[in-house]
Scaffold this active site. Structure first.
Site: not given
Ligand code: G3I
Length: 398
Positions: A180, A296
């Site tokens: 991205e 994705e």
């Molecule tokens: O692991 C922590 C946990 O310890 C904590 O209690 C919880 C609450 O704050 O957060 C957890 O981390 C979360 C993580 O997912 C794992 O569940 C993050 O807050 C959350 O922001 C993260 O979201 C991911 C997002 O990318 C950001 O990395 C989504 O699951 C994931 O589906 C999404 O995937 C992205 C691709 O990597 C790139 N393309 C877009 C796609 C959708 O946004």
């Protein structure tokens, strides 16, 4: 004789329904439309997805790899999740386990526990692996923006890529090296996102990332991964143009890159639709000797009605139309959905439905029952004729 619909409902569904009715009566919710907090007694039509009818076998029959983004916590806790992943995937990617924030709790510390668990599962089930991702503007550990400077950022990026890609050297199908990097709204003539990496290193951070990744793992297909380039809108056309400009500049500088990831977070009933412009983009990639991965895939169903059967049909139609468009191009080599089951889709937090019901964007519902989108996907595989000039197993160093 139970009706065919009732016959399809499992005992669990019927008991669930009875409990929901009793609850509704107590709470005075009788007659409330489904999706308003009442557990839904709905199951998609049964579909046998085992053996030769699995995603991986259906994909391989047409020269494709297929699978899902996998959640390592779910791999650790759910037998059903592990069973479906093992049965269906020929290719998989960790949803979060290999991102900076997951691997780098502090500047001095690498924590590979979840990444290693993903790799162990995939290698244990002969599933090829995508790495995601080595350089992104999002999901960065809090220490990075606090400690990175113009003088140390490039070294930090190189150290990260060497350590992470080097750890799995020779074992990865491909890496999302840069994710991205385009944001036309940031106003640069080249359309690049004014991310932390660009601000601290300059626009050649992308070249640095790819060259470092090639050195760290010469056998992985190095991928540039992007979203918002799928539909026929002007905005997506602008982003496709900026992406092609970037790819051409990398090619002109002999930067090692092998593939483009089209994330494919698409929408049911998209006003703009998917087709000619996207196919033209994929053909432009082919002209640069780049493979294309659908990396994705999921279908945002917010524009579809609450009724689950009608929603599933609309989602399946969107999968069918989208995949038949992209799979008409011979350099498309893989299709990954962004998750196995509707119970864990990121869309429920990022794009919640107005009726507060859970989204139904994937190939399996929250109870790991194949949805009509599964059948639409495997039917679309059958329309694909792969490019015989695909990359060799180990791409030559460029
Ligand atoms: O692991 C922590 C946990 O310890 C904590 O209690 C919880 C609450 O704050 O957060 C957890 O981390 C979360 C993580 O997912 C794992 O569940 C993050 O807050 C959350 O922001 C993260 O979201 C991911 C997002 O990318 C950001 O990395 C989504 O699951 C994931 O589906 C999404 O995937 C992205 C691709 O990597 C790139 N393309 C877009 C796609 C959708 O946004």
């Amino acid at each position: 004789m139970a009706s065919s619909a009732t016959a399809r409902l499992s005992r669990r569904d019927i008991l669930l329904g009875a409990a929901a009715t009793a609850t509704a009566a107590v709470l005075g919710l009788q007659g409330c439309a489904p999706g308003r907090g009442l557990p839904r007694v709905y199951a998609p039509p049964p579909l046998d997805v085992s053996g030769d009818r699995s995603l991986r076998v259906q994909a391989a029959a047409h020269g494709l790899l297929a699978g899902f983004a996998l959640s390592v916590p779910s791999l650790k806790t759910s037998d059903a999740y592990r069973r479906v992943a093992a049965e269906q995937c020929s290719l998989a990617v960790p949803e979060n386990a290999m991102k900076w924030a997951a691997i780098r709790p502090t500047r001095a510390e690498f924590n590979f526990d979840e990444a290693d668990a993903f790799v162990a599962f995939c290698e244990g089930h002969r599933i090829k692996m995508r790495g995601h991702n080595l350089c992104w503007h999002d999901y960065l550990p809090p220490w990075l923006p606090a400690e990175a400077t113009a003088s140390n950022a490039r070294a930090l990026l190189v150290e990260h890529i060497r350590t992470v890609a080097g750890r799995y050297r020779g074992r990865m199908h491909s890496w999302d090296v840069v994710n991205e990097a385009i944001e036309v709204g940031d106003g640069r003539p080249d359309g690049l996102r004014t991310s932390l990496w660009l601000k601290l290193i300059g626009d050649d951070y992308i070249e640095t990332a790819f060259r470092t990744a090639r050195e760290a793992d010469p056998s992985a297909l190095l991928t540039y991964n992007e979203y918002g380039i799928e539909n026929e809108s002007y905005a997506d056309a602008q982003k496709r143009a900026a992406t092609l400009l970037l790819l051409r500049r990398l090619r002109q500088r002999n930067v090692p890159i092998d593939a483009v990831g089209i994330q494919s977070h698409i929408k049911a009933r998209s006003m703009q639709g998917y087709g000619p412009a996207l196919r033209g983009f994929i053909r432009s990639c082919r002209a640069m000797d780049l493979e294309v991965f659908i990396t994705e895939l999921d279908v945002d169903d917010r524009e579809l009605p609450t009724d689950p059967a009608r929603r599933d049909a609309g989602v399946a139609d969107t999968y069918s139309a989208y995949l038949q468009a992209v799979l008409a191009e011979p350099n498309v080599r893989a299709v990954l959905a962004w998750g196995i089951d509707d119970g864990q889709t990121w869309l429920n937090s990022h794009s919640p439905r107005a009726d507060h019901d859970s989204q139904r964007p994937l190939l399996f519902d929250a109870d790991f029952r194949a949805t009509p989108a599964f059948a639409a996907t495997t039917r679309a595989f059958a329309t694909h004729t792969p490019d015989q000039a695909a990359h060799p197993a180990v791409p030559p160093l460029r």
